[in-house]
Design an enzyme around this catalytic site. Structure first.
Site, PDB file in Angstrom:
ATOM      1  N   LYS A  12     -15.118   9.841  17.656  1.00 49.64           N
ATOM      2  CA  LYS A  12     -14.789   8.710  18.538  1.00 49.64           C
ATOM      3  C   LYS A  12     -13.679   7.870  17.930  1.00 49.64           C
ATOM      4  O   LYS A  12     -12.749   7.458  18.623  1.00 49.64           O
ATOM      5  CB  LYS A  12     -16.020   7.809  18.738  1.00 49.64           C
ATOM      6  CG  LYS A  12     -17.061   8.351  19.662  1.00 49.64           C
ATOM      7  CD  LYS A  12     -18.105   7.259  19.901  1.00 49.64           C
ATOM      8  CE  LYS A  12     -19.228   7.745  20.771  1.00 49.64           C
ATOM      9  NZ  LYS A  12     -20.253   6.685  20.974  1.00 49.64           N
ATOM     10  N   ASP A  64     -20.344   3.613  24.210  1.00 54.93           N
ATOM     11  CA  ASP A  64     -21.499   4.465  24.451  1.00 54.93           C
ATOM     12  C   ASP A  64     -21.115   5.444  25.552  1.00 54.93           C
ATOM     13  O   ASP A  64     -20.408   5.084  26.499  1.00 54.93           O
ATOM     14  CB  ASP A  64     -22.724   3.650  24.869  1.00 54.93           C
ATOM     15  CG  ASP A  64     -24.004   4.450  24.654  1.00 54.93           C
ATOM     16  OD1 ASP A  64     -24.312   4.776  23.485  1.00 54.93           O
ATOM     17  OD2 ASP A  64     -24.685   4.774  25.650  1.00 54.93           O
ATOM     18  N   SER A  65     -21.541   6.673  25.388  1.00 54.96           N
ATOM     19  CA  SER A  65     -21.124   7.694  26.337  1.00 54.96           C
ATOM     20  C   SER A  65     -22.229   8.712  26.522  1.00 54.96           C
ATOM     21  O   SER A  65     -23.233   8.705  25.805  1.00 54.96           O
ATOM     22  CB  SER A  65     -19.838   8.364  25.846  1.00 54.96           C
ATOM     23  OG  SER A  65     -19.956   8.709  24.484  1.00 54.96           O
ATOM     24  N   PHE A 142     -15.679  17.753  20.517  1.00 55.82           N
ATOM     25  CA  PHE A 142     -16.996  17.700  19.875  1.00 55.82           C
ATOM     26  C   PHE A 142     -18.074  17.772  20.960  1.00 55.82           C
ATOM     27  O   PHE A 142     -17.754  17.865  22.153  1.00 55.82           O
ATOM     28  CB  PHE A 142     -17.149  16.435  19.017  1.00 55.82           C
ATOM     29  CG  PHE A 142     -17.186  15.141  19.797  1.00 55.82           C
ATOM     30  CD1 PHE A 142     -16.009  14.526  20.204  1.00 55.82           C
ATOM     31  CD2 PHE A 142     -18.386  14.530  20.129  1.00 55.82           C
ATOM     32  CE1 PHE A 142     -16.034  13.339  20.928  1.00 55.82           C
ATOM     33  CE2 PHE A 142     -18.426  13.326  20.841  1.00 55.82           C
ATOM     34  CZ  PHE A 142     -17.233  12.740  21.246  1.00 55.82           C
ATOM     35  N   GLY A 143     -19.329  17.695  20.535  1.00 57.82           N
ATOM     36  CA  GLY A 143     -20.452  17.627  21.479  1.00 57.82           C
ATOM     37  C   GLY A 143     -20.426  18.754  22.509  1.00 57.82           C
ATOM     38  O   GLY A 143     -20.385  19.939  22.156  1.00 57.82           O
ATOM     39  N   TYR A 144     -20.443  18.365  23.783  1.00 59.40           N
ATOM     40  CA  TYR A 144     -20.545  19.338  24.874  1.00 59.40           C
ATOM     41  C   TYR A 144     -19.196  19.897  25.301  1.00 59.40           C
ATOM     42  O   TYR A 144     -19.120  20.660  26.275  1.00 59.40           O
ATOM     43  CB  TYR A 144     -21.258  18.686  26.076  1.00 59.40           C
ATOM     44  CG  TYR A 144     -22.638  18.189  25.712  1.00 59.40           C
ATOM     45  CD1 TYR A 144     -23.731  19.047  25.730  1.00 59.40           C
ATOM     46  CD2 TYR A 144     -22.844  16.866  25.296  1.00 59.40           C
ATOM     47  CE1 TYR A 144     -24.990  18.613  25.360  1.00 59.40           C
ATOM     48  CE2 TYR A 144     -24.101  16.420  24.920  1.00 59.40           C
ATOM     49  CZ  TYR A 144     -25.172  17.295  24.955  1.00 59.40           C
ATOM     50  OH  TYR A 144     -26.411  16.869  24.575  1.00 59.40           O
ATOM     51  N   LYS A 165      -7.335  15.934  26.092  1.00 60.42           N
ATOM     52  CA  LYS A 165      -8.400  14.929  26.080  1.00 60.42           C
ATOM     53  C   LYS A 165      -7.826  13.508  26.012  1.00 60.42           C
ATOM     54  O   LYS A 165      -8.326  12.585  26.645  1.00 60.42           O
ATOM     55  CB  LYS A 165      -9.306  15.196  24.872  1.00 60.42           C
ATOM     56  CG  LYS A 165     -10.770  15.125  25.204  1.00 60.42           C
ATOM     57  CD  LYS A 165     -11.678  15.406  24.043  1.00 60.42           C
ATOM     58  CE  LYS A 165     -13.014  14.746  24.337  1.00 60.42           C
ATOM     59  NZ  LYS A 165     -13.963  14.870  23.256  1.00 60.42           N
ATOM     60  N   HIS A 170     -12.923  11.005  29.882  1.00 61.11           N
ATOM     61  CA  HIS A 170     -13.663   9.793  30.249  1.00 61.11           C
ATOM     62  C   HIS A 170     -13.301   8.654  29.293  1.00 61.11           C
ATOM     63  O   HIS A 170     -13.110   7.515  29.698  1.00 61.11           O
ATOM     64  CB  HIS A 170     -15.166  10.080  30.229  1.00 61.11           C
ATOM     65  CG  HIS A 170     -15.653  10.755  28.982  1.00 61.11           C
ATOM     66  ND1 HIS A 170     -15.035  11.856  28.435  1.00 61.11           N
ATOM     67  CD2 HIS A 170     -16.683  10.463  28.138  1.00 61.11           C
ATOM     68  CE1 HIS A 170     -15.665  12.214  27.337  1.00 61.11           C
ATOM     69  NE2 HIS A 170     -16.673  11.379  27.137  1.00 61.11           N
ATOM     70  N   ARG A 171     -13.176   8.993  27.984  1.00 62.39           N
ATOM     71  CA  ARG A 171     -12.844   7.958  26.988  1.00 62.39           C
ATOM     72  C   ARG A 171     -11.414   7.467  27.169  1.00 62.39           C
ATOM     73  O   ARG A 171     -11.133   6.281  27.011  1.00 62.39           O
ATOM     74  CB  ARG A 171     -13.069   8.544  25.578  1.00 62.39           C
ATOM     75  CG  ARG A 171     -13.210   7.506  24.486  1.00 62.39           C
ATOM     76  CD  ARG A 171     -13.815   8.094  23.228  1.00 62.39           C
ATOM     77  NE  ARG A 171     -15.219   8.403  23.398  1.00 62.39           N
ATOM     78  CZ  ARG A 171     -15.696   9.648  23.520  1.00 62.39           C
ATOM     79  NH1 ARG A 171     -14.906  10.699  23.422  1.00 62.39           N
ATOM     80  NH2 ARG A 171     -16.985   9.840  23.720  1.00 62.39           N
TER      81      ARG A 171
HETATM   82  P1  ITT Z   1     -22.391   6.255  18.013  1.00 57.85           P
HETATM   83  O1  ITT Z   1     -23.567   5.848  18.872  1.00 57.85           O
HETATM   84  O2  ITT Z   1     -22.624   6.025  16.566  1.00 57.85           O
HETATM   85  O3  ITT Z   1     -21.100   5.683  18.510  1.00 57.85           O
HETATM   86  P2  ITT Z   1     -22.946   8.888  19.090  1.00 57.85           P
HETATM   87  O4  ITT Z   1     -22.286  10.226  18.948  1.00 57.85           O
HETATM   88  O5  ITT Z   1     -24.431   8.804  18.824  1.00 57.85           O
HETATM   89  O6  ITT Z   1     -22.172   7.855  18.145  1.00 57.85           O
HETATM   90  P3  ITT Z   1     -23.433   7.982  21.773  1.00 57.85           P
HETATM   91  O7  ITT Z   1     -24.714   7.330  21.409  1.00 57.85           O
HETATM   92  O8  ITT Z   1     -22.475   7.237  22.659  1.00 57.85           O
HETATM   93  O9  ITT Z   1     -22.572   8.357  20.483  1.00 57.85           O
HETATM   94  O10 ITT Z   1     -23.763   9.389  22.398  1.00 57.85           O
HETATM   95  C1  ITT Z   1     -22.784  10.098  23.072  1.00 57.85           C
HETATM   96  C2  ITT Z   1     -23.208  11.552  23.184  1.00 57.85           C
HETATM   97  O11 ITT Z   1     -22.674  12.050  24.432  1.00 57.85           O
HETATM   98  C3  ITT Z   1     -22.575  12.360  22.076  1.00 57.85           C
HETATM   99  O12 ITT Z   1     -23.461  12.537  21.014  1.00 57.85           O
HETATM  100  C4  ITT Z   1     -22.262  13.661  22.789  1.00 57.85           C
HETATM  101  O13 ITT Z   1     -23.415  14.457  22.765  1.00 57.85           O
HETATM  102  C5  ITT Z   1     -21.972  13.245  24.234  1.00 57.85           C
HETATM  103  N1  ITT Z   1     -20.527  12.985  24.420  1.00 57.85           N
HETATM  104  C6  ITT Z   1     -19.943  11.796  24.679  1.00 57.85           C
HETATM  105  N2  ITT Z   1     -18.612  11.915  24.750  1.00 57.85           N
HETATM  106  C7  ITT Z   1     -18.331  13.197  24.524  1.00 57.85           C
HETATM  107  C8  ITT Z   1     -17.137  13.920  24.452  1.00 57.85           C
HETATM  108  O14 ITT Z   1     -15.942  13.340  24.587  1.00 57.85           O
HETATM  109  N3  ITT Z   1     -17.204  15.208  24.192  1.00 57.85           N
HETATM  110  C9  ITT Z   1     -18.391  15.812  24.035  1.00 57.85           C
HETATM  111  N4  ITT Z   1     -19.585  15.214  24.063  1.00 57.85           N
HETATM  112  C10 ITT Z   1     -19.565  13.894  24.321  1.00 57.85           C
END
Ligand code: ITT
Length: 185
Positions: A12, A64-65, A142-144, A165, A170-171
């Protein structure tokens, strides 16, 4: 301009620094962040920002996302970070839940909260509509991202890459909304 980002997610910070031209983003590295008990992305972002304010006097940023999957009634949504351990396990769990499901619609949502040194709160929201692929592809993001295919695209966000990206996520949309909300400097 410098803002302290209240996040433990290094992806992030990297994305947001690119998305907020003229700003330096420094992560608040602490191991005592409060639990994300909010019912909405905004409430969770505000919780993280309020925690940051306890430790920082200057500009404080939080995000938050989550990902909302139509066939799962919008899950995991605000609980995305707790759905499964980040990375391959989360991807595998979601693909498992959608096995045999033809309706693949999904969206990413991002909510940003920025607190000014004087205590003013600015917000920015962004969404990215798309669908869940049948198998992971790509290495960026990252993530999904390896299983999220945005509307109008045939490849996953992890294949489209960080430059895509930075323009379209979305970000990125939330960051542009936040910049529009900033007072003129
Ligand atoms: P912080 O709360 O410490 O900021 P986090 O990763 O736990 O970090 P969130 O609570 O906002 O962040 O959870 C967001 C989740 O949504 C994240 O762990 C991913 O699984 C998903 N996510 C959000 N944005 C994403 C992205 O750009 N690409 C992929 N997955 C995303």
């Amino acid at each position: 301009m410098k803002a302290v980002l209240c996040s433990r997610n290094p992806h992030k910070a990297r994305e947001l620094e690119r998305l907020l031209p003229g700003w330096t983003i420094e992560s608040l590295e602490r191991d005592d962040y409060p639990p994300e008990t909010g019912a909405t992305y905004y409430e969770n972002a505000a919780l993280k920002a309020a925690f940051g304010r306890e430790h920082e006097q200057g500009w404080v940023l939080a995000e938050d996302s989550g990902i909302e999957v139509a066939a799962l009634g919008g899950r995991p949504g605000v609980l995305s970070a707790r759905y499964a351990p980040e990375g391959a396990p989360a991807v595998a769990k979601l693909l498992g839940e959608l096995e045999g499901v033809a309706e693949r619609g999904a969206r990413y949502v991002s909510e940003l909260v920025l607190l000014s040194p004087e205590g003013r709160e600015l917000r920015g929201t962004g969404k990215l509509e798309g669908r869940i692929a049948y198998e992971p592809a790509g290495t960026e993001g990252f993530g999904y991202d390896p299983i999220f295919v945005p509307d109008g695209e045939e490849r996953t966000v992890a294949e489209l890459g960080d430059r895509w990206k930075a323009e379209n996520s979305h970000r990125a949309r939330a960051a542009r909304a936040l910049v529009r909300a900033l007072p003129p400097r």
